[in-house]
Scaffold this active site. Structure first.
Site, short mmCIF file in Angstrom:
data_model
loop_
_atom_site.label_atom_id
_atom_site.label_comp_id
_atom_site.label_asym_id
_atom_site.label_seq_id
_atom_site.Cartn_x
_atom_site.Cartn_y
_atom_site.Cartn_z
N LYS A 159 40.74 42.64 42.73
CA LYS A 159 42.13 42.34 43.04
C LYS A 159 42.94 43.62 43.10
CE LYS A 159 46.05 39.49 41.64
NZ LYS A 159 46.66 38.67 40.58
N GLU A 162 39.54 31.44 39.86
CA GLU A 162 39.81 32.72 39.20
C GLU A 162 39.31 32.70 37.76
OE1 GLU A 162 43.71 35.54 38.13
OE2 GLU A 162 43.96 33.47 38.81
N CYS A 212 44.87 34.88 42.90
CA CYS A 212 46.15 34.51 42.30
C CYS A 212 47.26 34.68 43.34
CB CYS A 212 46.39 35.34 41.04
SG CYS A 212 47.81 34.80 40.07
#
Length: 496
Positions: free
Chosen positions: A316, A258, A368
């Site tokens: 995301k 990430e 995440c």
């Protein structure tokens, strides 16, 4: 009297806190039913719904403070909050989460229900329904679901591909309730043993089918400290680490974690991106990078196949409250300004996005803590043949947070029957197979590239097909039946 009541509440809080050892990194799943027995006992023995709610709250406060204590590290060590303020915020967050088992306990004492079924069935169903509510309300926070404690190898984990971790948790709590209600009954021990044996049998079922040859993968763990990752003076060195790891990698698919590039893609020098592509040498290079949108104030926590511009980018879609966006800025804006977190205020991506197409692999991305949400990960099916998670948990460095999230990735792999690749900044970088087993991993806080193989899988598990719908229906029908029978029995009793 007051002293005894306080001692009882403290015992319940300690019982809840002990649950932390049932999760990763210890994986002592048998401790979870012992912890849950404390909640069941406190809720069922309370003299009133209010007393039951208080007992449930005490247990929940211990449970959640122990399982999310690492929030203190992000607020104090990296966010700069004074210790007392960070501890207070962590305690308040734990208190908010504790409201859910408190609500379940209070309703469990208030709702009409046959008394013989209150402890073994009504209370477990309400508890698990409150867990689902916790994982849904205000974008949801399903961390430390009780079912996850059984992943990947305890017998009840076999139900995960069928009913998901919510279903695993419900079966765990029902079995615990049956024994707490009459722990001396051999018949009840036999019924619970049969439930666990059936789960063990399901662990041996192959729900999905491998296709093609194993794929060689390289998962980078850059191990860049959080206070260096976003420091402009370390920017060039951070880029150099990425380049070194791509050159070191040997897999056909190379994954960087990430925000591996700590700047908007549009602001990265083109020569550096070309150098990364050259270092990949014809292999697929997949990495996490912030992306700017069309609007001036739109930007995304994203991932992309750098070596193939024709591939869609992943944006995301499930953002972290207080980390990637601030809910109710009028109320919590002070925290947003105080922490001064880099790249906060992200925009959300679409709920369903196409996987990356890399040769025969259809690689579905999640970033995440998106891998905490089972039903959302399952949205990538049946197109996806493999899953990949990009994470940076350096915010919680030195805690069990990374190990806990690895266990949740194991749950997602087992639910979907897909391999899960995890590339993280500081840990836990790992290859998880379709049965939720860790095939290979790197130690935390070590700079290295994990080399291994992953297998593309096709087909759908029952959970992959229907997600949480079956277990939600089971809960609704169970609650309606219990309340209906309870009301009828009350009416019959009142008629005499």
């Amino acid at each position: 009297m007051l002293k005894n009541r306080l001692a009882g509440l403290l015992a319940l809080a300690a019982c809840g806190a002990a649950s932390v050892f049932s999760f990763a990194p210890l994986y002592l799943g048998l401790l979870m039913p012992l912890s849950l027995a404390g909640w069941l006992y406190g809720a069922s023995r309370a003299g009133s719904p209010r007393a039951a709610a208080l007992a449930g709250f005490a247990w929940g406060l211990g449970y959640f403070v122990a399982n999310v204590y690492w929030i203190y590290i992000s607020l104090h060590t990296f966010g700069g909050m004074p210790g007392w303020m960070a501890a207070g915020c962590t305690l308040l967050f734990g208190a908010y989460l504790a409201l859910f088992p408190a609500l379940a306990a209070g309703l469990g004492r208030r709702l009409p229900c046959p008394e013989a079924l209150r402890l073994p069935l009504l209370l477990p169903t309400l508890f698990c329904a409150s867990e689902w509510l916790r994982g849904t309300l205000f974008t949801g926070f399903p961390w430390a679901e009780i079912g996850t404690s059984q992943i990947p190898s305890w017998p009840l984990a076999g139900y995960a591909p069928v009913l998901g971790t919510y279903g695993v948790g419900w079966l765990l709590l029902v079995g615990t309730g049956v024994l707490v209600a009459q722990w001396r009954s051999p018949q009840r021990w036999g019924a619970v043993a049969a439930l666990w044996l059936a789960g063990w049998g399901l662990l041996n079922v192959s729900w999905t089918t491998p296709v093609g040859q194993p794929v060689k993968v390289s998962l980078a763990q850059s191990n860049i400290a959080q206070d260096m990752k976003w420091d402009a003076t370390h920017y060039i060195n951070n880029l150099r680490v990425n380049l070194q790891q791509v050159r070191q990698a040997r897999g056909d698919i190379v994954v960087l974690p990430e925000t591996a590039i700590p700047a908007f893609l549009a602001d990265v020098p083109p020569w550096y991106l070309d150098t990364l592509r050259d270092a990949a040498g014809g292999r697929a290079l997949v990495l996490g990078v912030p992306l700017q949108g069309k609007a001036a104030n739109a930007y995304y926590n994203g991932a992309m196949v750098l070596t193939d511009p024709s591939q869609p980018v992943y944006k995301k879609q499930h953002l972290v409250p207080f980390g990637e966006f601030v809910p109710a800025p009028w109320l919590f804006g002070w925290m947003y300004r105080f922490l001064d977190m880099p790249l906060s205020g992200f925009s959300r991506g679409a709920v369903k996005q196409p996987p990356f197409v890399i040769g025969p692999t259809r690689l579905a991305a999640n970033i995440c803590y998106e891998d905490v949400f089972g039903s959302e990960i399952a949205q990538a099916l049946p197109e996806a043949t493999m899953l990949v998670n990009f994470s940076n948990l350096a915010w919680f460095d030195g805690s069990w947070a990374a190990e806990q999230q690895l266990q949740m990735s194991q749950a997602r792999a087992l639910e979907t029957g897909r391999y899960m690749l995890r590339s993280t900044n500081t840990g836990a970088t790992a290859i998880v197979d379709e049965r939720g087993q860790v095939r290979a991993r790197l130690p935390q806080r070590e700079r290295a590239v994990l080399e291994g193989q992953a297998v593309n899988q096709t087909g759908l598990t029952p959970y992959g097909r229907w997600q949480n719908t079956p277990i939600l229906l089971i809960w609704v029908l169970t609650l309606l039946a219990l309340v209906w029978i309870g009301v009828r029995r009350q009416s019959v009793a009142n008629s005499f």
